[in-house]
Design an enzyme around this catalytic site. Structure first.
Site: not given
Ligand code: CMC
Length: 376
Positions: A261, A312
């Site tokens: 998140h 989710d």
């Molecule tokens: N699985 C594996 N690795 C992850 C995940 C995940 N779900 N989420 C983040 N990471 C890792 C990512 O690979 C990165 O690692 P590194 O620094 O080594 O490259 C690090 O954590 C930071 O991730 P990010 O994508 O840059 O983080 P963000 O703040 O930009 O994105 C997020 C937040 C929610 C989009 C992301 O965690 C994600 O894509 N999660 C999966 C999709 C998801 O579950 N979305 C629902 C969000 S919450 C409710 C809603 O909005 O609907």
């Protein structure tokens, strides 16, 4: 390049405005709706939460009756919208159908461009009601079934289930959906809410802003993650396969849906409730497999990535155990979030300034212009 400061990509850590609607404390894992902790208001009905967001505080019994009546009165749809949903391509994503159907509503709403507060309030109530009716109609159409007209007696959650299944739901089913709707109702400046506020900031109408927000919620990094979680669980198939699957996915540097998140650096307070609901529903449905698989994935993600389940993750196995098809999960999220979007739209207009950030141009300069007939 201008000498303006570039903010982090994805507006990470940037505060763009104030809100009185919800507070998300990512460090302590706290979510507050207008001063009330989510752990307490999770027991409220969705109608009470609608009142809280639209009128500023929880309703007394009389006030609740009034908003309930107003929500019920807005449940029906114009015939053209029923027809559109019934005839939409069967393979079209429910969120795409919802987006178009909601957009169609503007032609049938009185004074859609009037941004005065009483009209906005009326539109917020109308959209909150009608997004539910449309979502349920989409669910029916996907099953090849005729739409069910809304009941004007049932609660918002019970009526959604009634319109989706054609049967009055048991109290326990309606109560579960009611709580899920409350948990999903608002969440600070998430992508879809911010989208709604950006659209509103140009003084566009509420239907346009909600339509855009639906488009934003559809994406798998936002609301679309709940469907993706269930698809993942189905693909993994069994508890025994979880370990290999998670290891392989992480080795391939792929994301596991339902984790991580932008704001929460600890447990998402909504996920705690949904985890309990997922377990209860697994037991009730006589199949705890999806819950146990989810729990194992959660343990592995904690150990290997220090990432927590978000809203989710456990909503997926809860809805699935309730008999809801995975493709409809995000549309149910929209049913809940419409009250958040519309409340933010109203708030944006109280002290509006058009959102117009700048871009650092990174393309070429000083190219020689060549007339079209001389270009190779
Ligand atoms: N699985 C594996 N690795 C992850 C995940 C995940 N779900 N989420 C983040 N990471 C890792 C990512 O690979 C990165 O690692 P590194 O620094 O080594 O490259 C690090 O954590 C930071 O991730 P990010 O994508 O840059 O983080 P963000 O703040 O930009 O994105 C997020 C937040 C929610 C989009 C992301 O965690 C994600 O894509 N999660 C999966 C999709 C998801 O579950 N979305 C629902 C969000 S919450 C409710 C809603 O909005 O609907």
């Amino acid at each position: 390049m201008s000498n303006l400061e570039m903010v982090p990509k994805g507006l990470d850590g940037v505060v763009v405005d104030k809100t009185e609607l919800s507070r998300v404390d990512g460090t302590n894992g706290v979510l507050v709706y207008r001063g009330y902790n989510i752990d307490e208001v999770a027991q409220c009905s969705f109608e009470e939460i609608c009142y809280l967001f639209l009128y500023g505080d929880l309703p007394n019994i009389e006030q609740l009756k009034k908003i309930d009546k107003r929500l019920k009165a807005e449940r029906s749809l114009p015939k053209a919208v029923w027809d559109f949903v019934a005839n939409a391509p069967k393979n079209e994503h429910p969120m795409a159908v919802l987006r178009t159907a909601v957009s169609m509503l503007s032609g049938y709403m009185l004074n859609v461009d009037d941004l005065s507060s009483d009209v906005l309030l009326r539109h917020a109530i109308a959209l909150t009601s009608k997004v539910s009716t449309i979502s349920a109609a989409i669910s029916r159409a996907r099953q090849g079934l005729f739409a069910v007209e809304p009941s004007f007696d049932l609660s918002h959650a019970a009526n959604y289930l009634y319109m989706s299944t054609g049967e009055i739901p048991q109290d326990v089913v309606a109560k579960t959906l009611d709580m899920a709707l409350v948990l999903h109702a608002d969440h600070g400046f998430n992508a879809s809410t911010f989208t709604a506020r950006v659209v509103t900031s140009s003084l566009s109408d509420m239907v346009s802003a909600v339509t855009a927000a639906i488009g934003s919620l559809k994406g798998p990094l936002h609301g679309g993650a709940n469907t993706a979680v269930m698809e993942m669980l189905i693909e993994i198939g069994s508890l025994e396969n979880v370990e290999n699957w998670v290891n392989q996915t992480l080795q391939q540097k792929r994301k596991i849906m339902g984790f991580g998140h932008r704001v929460y650096k600890t447990i998402d307070p909504r996920a705690k409730h949904l985890k309990r609901m997922s377990k209860e529903w697994g037991e009730r449905a006589g199949n705890v497999k999806w819950f146990l698989m989810s729990e194992k994935i959660e343990d592995m993600m904690q150990s290997f990535k220090h990432l927590n389940a978000n809203v989710d993750f456990y909503s997926a196995s809860t809805y699935y155990a309730m008999g809801i098809e995975p493709e409809m999960f995000t549309a149910i999220f929209a049913v809940a979030r419409t009250i958040g979007w519309t409340s933010h739209i109203i708030e944006q207009l109280v002290d509006n300034r058009i959102m117009r950030p700048e871009a650092a141009y990174a393309g070429p300069e000083n190219k020689m212009f060549v007339p079209i007939e001389k270009r190779s």
